[in-house]
Design a protein around this motif. Sequence first.
Motif, PDB file in Angstrom:
ATOM      1  N   GLN A  78       0.838  -1.196   0.000  1.00 60.59           N
ATOM      2  CA  GLN A  78       0.000   0.000   0.000  1.00 60.59           C
ATOM      3  C   GLN A  78       0.877   1.252   0.000  1.00 60.59           C
ATOM      4  N   ALA A  79       0.409   2.292  -0.721  1.00 61.17           N
ATOM      5  CA  ALA A  79       1.140   3.566  -0.711  1.00 61.17           C
ATOM      6  C   ALA A  79       1.019   4.180   0.686  1.00 61.17           C
ATOM      7  N   ASN A  80       2.154   4.566   1.270  1.00 60.67           N
ATOM      8  CA  ASN A  80       2.145   5.061   2.650  1.00 60.67           C
ATOM      9  C   ASN A  80       1.220   6.263   2.825  1.00 60.67           C
ATOM     10  N   ASN A  81       1.163   7.134   1.817  1.00 59.04           N
ATOM     11  CA  ASN A  81       0.388   8.366   1.984  1.00 59.04           C
ATOM     12  C   ASN A  81      -0.962   8.360   1.285  1.00 59.04           C
ATOM     13  N   VAL A  82      -1.332   7.234   0.691  1.00 54.12           N
ATOM     14  CA  VAL A  82      -2.631   7.177   0.003  1.00 54.12           C
ATOM     15  C   VAL A  82      -3.344   5.889   0.425  1.00 54.12           C
ATOM     16  N   PRO A  83      -4.067   5.929   1.544  1.00 55.61           N
ATOM     17  CA  PRO A  83      -4.737   4.709   2.000  1.00 55.61           C
ATOM     18  C   PRO A  83      -5.627   4.137   0.899  1.00 55.61           C
ATOM     19  N   GLY A  84      -5.531   2.822   0.704  1.00 51.25           N
ATOM     20  CA  GLY A  84      -6.381   2.150  -0.284  1.00 51.25           C
ATOM     21  C   GLY A  84      -5.744   1.995  -1.648  1.00 51.25           C
ATOM     22  N   LEU A  85      -4.570   2.631  -1.875  1.00 52.25           N
ATOM     23  CA  LEU A  85      -3.915   2.525  -3.188  1.00 52.25           C
ATOM     24  C   LEU A  85      -2.709   1.588  -3.080  1.00 52.25           C
ATOM     25  N   TYR A  86      -2.666   0.582  -3.945  1.00 49.91           N
ATOM     26  CA  TYR A  86      -1.625  -0.461  -3.896  1.00 49.91           C
ATOM     27  C   TYR A  86      -0.931  -0.575  -5.254  1.00 49.91           C
TER      28      TYR A  86
END
Length: 393
Positions: free
Chosen positions: A354-362
Amino acid sequence: MLKLDVIVIGAGAAGLFCAAQAGQRGRSVLVLDHAKRIGGKILMSGGGRCNFTNMYASAENYLSANPHFCKSALSRYTQWDFIALVADYGITYHEKTLGQLFCDDSAKDILNLLLRECDKAKVQLRHPVEIQHIEKTADGFTLQTSQGLFGCESLVIATGGLSIPKLGASPFGYKVAEQFGLTVLPTRAGLVPFTLHEQDKQVLAELSGVALDASAAVDDTSFRENILFTHRGLSGPAVLQISSFWQPGQTVHFNLSPQHNLLDWLQAEQSSHPDAQLSTALSKLYPKRFVQIALEYFALTNKPLKQYQGKQLEQVASAFTDWALKPNGTEGYRTAEVTLGGVDTHQLSSKTMQANNVPGLYFIGEVMDVTGWLGGYNFQWAWSSGWVAGQVV
Ligand code: FDA
């Protein structure tokens, strides 16, 4: 708008495997791909037999600006896990060399495995579909596409790298990363044949089709396997491997006699067959056609062995054991098996992708800056990264 728990963009190795994992956890999953025909790379891989993993896969077999990143996923979903799944499907396989596992029959078996896993997990698959716009919402993402609007909680980017555009490769994943403020490290073609400068090509193109056991080295990295002369330049496993470590302008050092101390061998030949021509002696080690052209290329005189002084014999040996070649370039993404660089993994969780700064984006698979050696390592990264994301999306 059709709402789902998870949307995966990219129905390649990583995307399908991740989708199946998420679906098997009871999540509603939709996979979108812009290609008319999916699984093209899988079907083409390993000469149509798919080198689906490597028995010795470990973090050392991957190139990345963040070399520790891949360790967690590789240890949580290992090559042995995937091998067990392959066996569950009754797919028979063999080790070709160096731990590389290939299907006995066809790469289709691996694509069918992935599609059946998705089917079992009720994953929906739509293609060809164009993704036009992605927007972050309070509780996830909305996607505007050529088939309408879709919404999801978790969005997985599995669109791979830039290699082989005719199979659907695009920079889509990098653009999404940039849209959400992630850094994309410079990309270049990897596992790719070298092209030659004109003066080298003119002589060496005549060797097209000749393969030799050799080692190829750049700086401290070297690989010993076959090299293959082609009408465009140099290919073969040792060349493909070293190409990922090569930067434009660098010299590649080839040892064309990795199995013998060539000088010792030539001295022994000189004692036992003093009247034999150098070319006759070398033809015991190499194809005749190669010897003829190599002597011309290395500007070596062909004469009876007894006429060579010690220094001259050393020169002959070193021409073959330390051939310093400056490639002109590579064949590029048109034929490269992988893309080096990509989404910077420093901004992703190594446990979940998961992107550390964009919850829900992998981000999973080849789109990120994790690139395996030749030999099944890239598919293993697709399985491992896809699996870990599939447990949490
Ligand atoms: P992959 O490239 O497989 O899938 C990406 C998907 O995203 C594609 O279906 C594409 O259509 C889709 N996509 C791209 N842009 C899109 C967009 N804008 N919108 C929607 N969808 C989009 N590795 C290995 O381990 N063993 C092997 O034997 C081989 N052999 C091999 C042969 C050849 C000829 C190539 C080119 C590559 C290999 N590889 C390999 C490498 C391996 O194929 C590669 O690393 C994995 O397929 C990467 O898997 P991904 O799922 O990340 O991307």
